[in-house]
Write an enzyme that holds these catalytic residues in place. Structure first.
Site, mmCIF file in Angstrom:
data_model
loop_
_atom_site.group_PDB
_atom_site.id
_atom_site.type_symbol
_atom_site.label_atom_id
_atom_site.label_comp_id
_atom_site.label_asym_id
_atom_site.label_seq_id
_atom_site.Cartn_x
_atom_site.Cartn_y
_atom_site.Cartn_z
ATOM 1 N N ARG A 101 24.904 36.452 43.927
ATOM 2 C CA ARG A 101 24.315 35.327 44.646
ATOM 3 C C ARG A 101 23.040 35.766 45.358
ATOM 4 N NH1 ARG A 101 29.396 32.861 46.043
ATOM 5 N NH2 ARG A 101 30.836 33.713 44.499
ATOM 6 N N GLY A 151 31.511 37.898 52.419
ATOM 7 C CA GLY A 151 32.518 38.020 51.385
ATOM 8 C C GLY A 151 32.298 39.224 50.499
ATOM 9 N N GLY A 209 35.545 37.177 50.345
ATOM 10 C CA GLY A 209 36.766 37.206 51.125
ATOM 11 C C GLY A 209 38.006 36.734 50.392
ATOM 12 N N ARG A 210 37.787 36.029 49.298
ATOM 13 C CA ARG A 210 38.993 35.541 48.608
ATOM 14 C C ARG A 210 38.795 35.396 47.109
ATOM 15 N NH1 ARG A 210 39.642 29.192 49.409
ATOM 16 N NH2 ARG A 210 37.463 28.638 49.614
ATOM 17 N N ASP A 214 24.780 31.986 49.962
ATOM 18 C CA ASP A 214 25.867 32.699 49.279
ATOM 19 C C ASP A 214 26.464 31.853 48.156
ATOM 20 O OD1 ASP A 214 26.834 31.133 51.552
ATOM 21 O OD2 ASP A 214 28.817 31.779 50.930
ATOM 22 N N ASN A 215 26.096 30.575 48.103
ATOM 23 C CA ASN A 215 26.580 29.731 47.013
ATOM 24 C C ASN A 215 25.466 29.429 46.021
ATOM 25 O OD1 ASN A 215 29.105 29.638 48.186
ATOM 26 N ND2 ASN A 215 28.703 27.762 49.304
ATOM 27 N N ARG A 261 38.475 31.748 37.256
ATOM 28 C CA ARG A 261 37.220 31.156 36.815
ATOM 29 C C ARG A 261 36.341 32.185 36.120
ATOM 30 N NH1 ARG A 261 34.171 29.712 42.590
ATOM 31 N NH2 ARG A 261 33.998 31.845 43.325
ATOM 32 N N LYS A 298 40.122 33.268 42.234
ATOM 33 C CA LYS A 298 39.786 32.764 43.574
ATOM 34 C C LYS A 298 41.093 32.388 44.272
ATOM 35 C CE LYS A 298 36.846 29.248 45.758
ATOM 36 N NZ LYS A 298 35.862 28.185 45.472
ATOM 37 N N GLY A 328 42.396 34.933 52.605
ATOM 38 C CA GLY A 328 42.090 35.252 51.204
ATOM 39 C C GLY A 328 42.724 34.298 50.207
HETATM 40 P P1 AMP Z 1 32.253 28.962 51.311
HETATM 41 O O1 AMP Z 1 31.382 28.231 52.300
HETATM 42 O O2 AMP Z 1 33.451 28.199 50.878
HETATM 43 O O3 AMP Z 1 31.450 29.467 50.166
HETATM 44 O O4 AMP Z 1 32.862 30.208 52.072
HETATM 45 C C1 AMP Z 1 32.060 31.233 52.573
HETATM 46 C C2 AMP Z 1 32.761 32.554 52.464
HETATM 47 O O5 AMP Z 1 33.871 32.590 53.343
HETATM 48 C C3 AMP Z 1 33.323 32.838 51.085
HETATM 49 O O6 AMP Z 1 32.438 33.522 50.293
HETATM 50 C C4 AMP Z 1 34.538 33.666 51.345
HETATM 51 O O7 AMP Z 1 34.232 35.029 51.257
HETATM 52 C C5 AMP Z 1 34.902 33.337 52.767
HETATM 53 N N1 AMP Z 1 36.166 32.583 52.786
HETATM 54 C C6 AMP Z 1 36.337 31.246 52.707
HETATM 55 N N2 AMP Z 1 37.635 30.924 52.776
HETATM 56 C C7 AMP Z 1 38.307 32.087 52.896
HETATM 57 C C8 AMP Z 1 39.698 32.445 53.025
HETATM 58 N N3 AMP Z 1 40.659 31.536 53.049
HETATM 59 N N4 AMP Z 1 39.983 33.759 53.112
HETATM 60 C C9 AMP Z 1 39.027 34.700 53.099
HETATM 61 N N5 AMP Z 1 37.730 34.430 52.995
HETATM 62 C C10 AMP Z 1 37.364 33.145 52.899
HETATM 63 MG MG MG Z 2 31.114 30.400 48.519
#
Ligand code: AMP
Ligand code: MG
Length: 530
Positions: free
Chosen positions: A197, A104, A106-107, A266-267, A190, A127, A140
């Site tokens: 991270r 990311g 990514g969104r 990443d979280n 937010r 977000k 995104g």
């Molecule tokens: P998450 O596990 O929800 O933290 O997602 C991991 C990463 O995937 C995030 O940091 C985003 O960059 C990417 N991501 C999740 N959903 C989307 C989406 N709908 N469009 C683009 N990137 C996404």
């Molecule tokens: Mg995330």
């Protein structure tokens, strides 16, 4: 001229780190940069769903500004103010233990760094505001159900006293977002002290870009851990500080039965805040290996695993900081070959032949190992307070653990059991199928608290200040989301937000958030719902 001209933005990130100046939102290969300038994708029919007035006030928004069309346009991404310099940050990470490369952002698009009236810096981030260069194959966007869940849960966490990003506003975009089927789309505005991270560091370590790691570490230290800069090894002091912040955070989570659900690197926030609310939930009945996330098949991020996984993430951060620690300790090492990002221990093998690196590895390992003691101390402090013990002793940990064991044996409600202990323990007793065990435990507990010779009323008052009466009960959160989406009814959201703003207070009208679900009401799974 905009109604929002009084806001002050100051993008130190943009100024200090290497940025990508090509203003193009579509996914693409970005060369070298640590962030990319992007603009949110405009939305056609935005409507505000919720605003956190208190958050807005803290940021310096006036009531007039909040009610202005400019505000609504800004939090939907339709209005970008001149000083904002909106950008998406680049990061990678481990997902469920596997290195996933670049992830990311990514969104999420940072509109900018807002300087609040009290001089604090807060990142204002949207977000679900459309694709960025880092969106890979995804859109995104975000859906309303997960935006509302994040809004409610992060605000509830804040009011419970847990370090967290906060929600400023949620907006329905009026557009449909395609997932398993079409869902209403939303943008969540937010606010965070930082959105850096562990995975931000990891991305540049994977590229063996030591200069980027140095710049990032300097940025994080200057902004969040200024004391670390005067240490003998600023990088090691930075690691120590993040370890301490994460240990305190996860002990806090454990003390309120909060399950994050996706503790991927990443979280995992560099400031020790709760970030990226996905399939998170509070547990009702106490089940130590409780998992909510529908995609967590192995139970990696189960309640009882959270401390261990936080430490695992920190070992990855240590790995990233190793070249800097080595340089601090020995005046070089910046250009050494970077080892696997898995654990610090991995580097011990490389260190066999290099005494300078060995010393850095030992120091980093000691820092990560210190998590255990820091976590246990924070855990003891939190759970002792939950039991009304003012000056915790080491042996109080087993008193707390023994209660948790009998709660687990009887699937007692986590929140309610502690709350009732602070009122009338007899009520707590009723929840146990085997009251004899509870009686035996209670006798020990009463002996222990009697040693502090405090009036029972004082003890009970203090217990009620740390044992919440209400939490975002998962079945009620799901019901609220259904009302918002299926019936367009935002009443339950507003109602829950108001009630969760004061979670330690007992009021009868809130019993729906205090009461565990009936068997048929239980919600056992939550979804990332990205
Ligand atoms: P998450 O596990 O929800 O933290 O997602 C991991 C990463 O995937 C995030 O940091 C985003 O960059 C990417 N991501 C999740 N959903 C989307 C989406 N709908 N469009 C683009 N990137 C996404
Ligand atoms: Mg995330």
């Amino acid at each position: 001229m905009s109604t929002l001209d009084s806001l002050e933005f100051d993008n130190r990130f943009t100024n200090e780190l290497d940025g990508d100046e090509i203003l193009l939102n579509t996914p693409r290969q970005v060369q070298g940069a640590m962030f990319s300038h992007v603009k949110p994708t405009p939305t056609s029919m935005p409507s505000l769903i919720a605003i956190s007035d208190e958050m807005a006030e803290e940021l310096g928004f006036t009531q007039e500004q909040l009610e202005s069309d400019d505000f609504a346009q800004m939090v939907t991404g339709n209005l970008v103010l001149p000083g904002m310099d909106s950008f998406a940050m680049r990061y990678g990470g481990h997902q469920f233990g596997n290195w996933a490369g670049q992830l990311g952002d990514g969104r999420a698009i940072n509109l900018g760094e807002l300087v609040t009236p009290s001089g604090e810096r807060r990142t204002l981030q949207l977000k679900g505001a459309g694709p960025t260069p880092y969106s890979r194959t995804a859109d995104g966007l975000a859906v309303l159900r997960s935006s509302v869940r994040e809004f409610l849960t992060s605000e509830a966490m804040f009011h419970l006293g847990v370090p967290t990003t906060r929600a400023l506003a949620a907006v329905a975009t009026g557009e449909q977002v395609l997932r398993e089927r079409a869902f209403p789309g939303a943008v969540l505005a937010r606010i965070g002290r930082s959105h850096v991270r562990v995975g931000t560091f990891q991305y540049f370590t994977a590229r063996r870009d030591d200069e980027a790691i140095a710049a990032l570490a300097r940025y994080v230290a200057e902004r969040h851990y200024p004391d670390s800069l005067s240490a003998q090894s600023p990088a090691l002091a930075l690691l120590d500080a993040v370890v301490a912040a994460q240990a305190a955070l996860v002990a806090h989570w454990q003390s309120i039965g909060f399950i994050h659900g996706v503790m991927n690197t990443d979280n995992s926030s560099i400031t020790g805040d709760t970030i990226d609310y996905g399939p998170c939930a509070f547990m009702d009945e106490y089940v130590p290996d409780k998992v909510f996330s529908s995609i967590d098949h192995g139970g990696r991020y189960a309640y009882s695993n959270q401390p261990h996984l936080a430490q695992w993430n920190l070992a990855n951060l240590a790995q990233c900081l190793l070249p800097l620690i080595e340089r601090d300790m020995h005046g070089d090492g910046a250009s050494r070959d970077t080892a696997s990002t898995d654990t610090v221990t991995q580097s011990v093998h490389d260190a066999d032949t290099d005494p300078g690196r060995q010393a850095a590895v030992d120091a980093a390992q000691a820092s990560v190992d210190a998590f255990t003691g820091l976590f246990e101390a924070a855990w003891l402090e939190r759970f002792s307070r939950k039991l009304g013990i003012e000056s915790p002793r080491e042996e109080d940990a087993s008193l707390a653990r023994d209660l948790l064991d009998i709660m687990a044996a009887d699937s007692a409600d986590f929140t309610l059991t502690f709350r009732q202990l602070g009122a009338t323990a007899d009520v707590a007793r009723d929840a146990f199928n085997d009251p004899d065990q509870f009686d035996a435990w209670q006798a020990r507990w009463l002996t222990r608290v009697a040693e502090e010779a405090r009036p029972a009323a004082d003890r009970q008052r203090d217990m009620q200040r740390v044992n919440p009466a209400v939490i975002p009960r998962n079945h009620q959160v799901e019901a609220m989301i259904r009302s918002a989406i299926d019936e367009n009814d935002l009443g339950p959201l507003e109602n829950m937000l108001a009630m969760l703003a004061d979670p330690f207070d007992e009021r009868a009208e809130r019993s729906f958030l205090a009461t565990p679900p009936e068997l048929v009401e239980r919600v056992t799974q939550t979804f990332c719902g990205t």
